[in-house]
Design an enzyme around this catalytic site. Sequence first.
Site, PDB file in Angstrom:
ATOM      1  N   SER A 126       0.828  -1.211   0.000  1.00  0.00           N
ATOM      2  CA  SER A 126       0.000   0.000   0.000  1.00  0.00           C
ATOM      3  C   SER A 126       0.859   1.256   0.000  1.00  0.00           C
ATOM      4  O   SER A 126       2.008   1.248   0.468  1.00  0.00           O
ATOM      5  CB  SER A 126      -0.904   0.023   1.235  1.00  0.00           C
TER       6      SER A 126
HETATM    7  N1  SAH Z   1      -1.109  -4.911   4.022  1.00  0.00           N
HETATM    8  C1  SAH Z   1      -0.389  -5.128   2.782  1.00  0.00           C
HETATM    9  C2  SAH Z   1      -1.203  -4.702   1.576  1.00  0.00           C
HETATM   10  C3  SAH Z   1      -1.344  -5.835   0.666  1.00  0.00           C
HETATM   11  S1  SAH Z   1      -2.451  -5.669  -0.693  1.00  0.00           S
HETATM   12  C4  SAH Z   1       0.975  -4.464   2.801  1.00  0.00           C
HETATM   13  O1  SAH Z   1       1.280  -3.710   3.742  1.00  0.00           O
HETATM   14  O2  SAH Z   1       1.761  -4.717   1.905  1.00  0.00           O
HETATM   15  C5  SAH Z   1      -3.812  -6.675  -0.158  1.00  0.00           C
HETATM   16  C6  SAH Z   1      -3.498  -8.116   0.201  1.00  0.00           C
HETATM   17  O3  SAH Z   1      -4.729  -8.705   0.624  1.00  0.00           O
HETATM   18  C7  SAH Z   1      -2.993  -8.978  -0.965  1.00  0.00           C
HETATM   19  O4  SAH Z   1      -1.797  -9.595  -0.584  1.00  0.00           O
HETATM   20  C8  SAH Z   1      -4.111 -10.003  -1.173  1.00  0.00           C
HETATM   21  O5  SAH Z   1      -3.653 -11.275  -1.589  1.00  0.00           O
HETATM   22  C9  SAH Z   1      -4.740 -10.060   0.219  1.00  0.00           C
HETATM   23  N2  SAH Z   1      -6.126 -10.528   0.286  1.00  0.00           N
HETATM   24  C10 SAH Z   1      -7.165 -10.271  -0.559  1.00  0.00           C
HETATM   25  N3  SAH Z   1      -8.293 -10.886  -0.138  1.00  0.00           N
HETATM   26  C11 SAH Z   1      -7.971 -11.555   1.010  1.00  0.00           C
HETATM   27  C12 SAH Z   1      -8.688 -12.387   1.913  1.00  0.00           C
HETATM   28  N4  SAH Z   1      -9.988 -12.706   1.721  1.00  0.00           N
HETATM   29  N5  SAH Z   1      -8.038 -12.898   2.984  1.00  0.00           N
HETATM   30  C13 SAH Z   1      -6.721 -12.614   3.199  1.00  0.00           C
HETATM   31  N6  SAH Z   1      -5.985 -11.849   2.373  1.00  0.00           N
HETATM   32  C14 SAH Z   1      -6.588 -11.321   1.288  1.00  0.00           C
END
Ligand code: SAH
Length: 232
Positions: A81
């Site tokens: 993010s």
């Molecule tokens: N918090 C992260 C942002 C990652 S982007 C950071 O600091 O880098 C969002 C993430 O959510 C992705 O890795 C995606 O695979 C995950 N995601 C999407 N739907 C999800 C779900 N139902 N359960 C767990 N993870 C999920």
Amino acid sequence: MYKGKADSFSFVWLMRRYEDTYQHKGMRRQLVKLLQEKGITDEQVLEAINNIPRHYFLDSAFDKIAYEDRAFPIGEGQTISQPYTVAYQTQLLQVKKGDKVLEIGTGSVYQASVLAEIGAWIYTIERQKKLYEAHKNFIFRSKYPNIKFFYGDGFEGLPTYAPFDKVIITAAAPFIPPKLLAQMKPGGMMVIPVDEGEVQRMLRITKQTDGSFKEEAFDQFSFVPMLSGKQG
Ligand code: SAH
């Protein structure tokens, strides 16, 4: 013999990758200044961002631009993010030392590290196996023993570890998952970007002591989608 050479090569490569130079620290201070200009006031959040080398969470190709206020690809079609988004969500969540926090979407582990740096206990879930597995090489595993990693579907939460003081969703949720509401403590808060379209509205849900929920709406953001089920 060849193996020895390869080992020392990878050692030098690792040393360079995980080097936090004056230049990096300077760029980080600039980023913190920018976040303040954009309206982030929570000192704990600003300090955590100032302390964490974001370039460690990215491919070395991004080394020079790691402190731009932008999201970057982390593989598997996912992103780390934007720092402003991380700061905004963390500030809204009013995280305190010792809070038990459920995070949906581990991704690069950057957001979880910001929460851990503040002194919270993080239970983070990732649905993509490759991203989940990557935590085994996470550089700060021993620095942040307060982060626990789970492979699963965030819509289910973690009933075994519930209830949580705080819940943070870092993917675009099509709706507010009812199971996550049920796993909040009375007085607890959830910060969640909701909508299936291109942009989502950031919501903060507070569970009142009588069990009812208060909903507040904030700015719009653009996240990758929260998808149901695990991807193996
Ligand atoms: N918090 C992260 C942002 C990652 S982007 C950071 O600091 O880098 C969002 C993430 O959510 C992705 O890795 C995606 O695979 C995950 N995601 C999407 N739907 C999800 C779900 N139902 N359960 C767990 N993870 C999920």
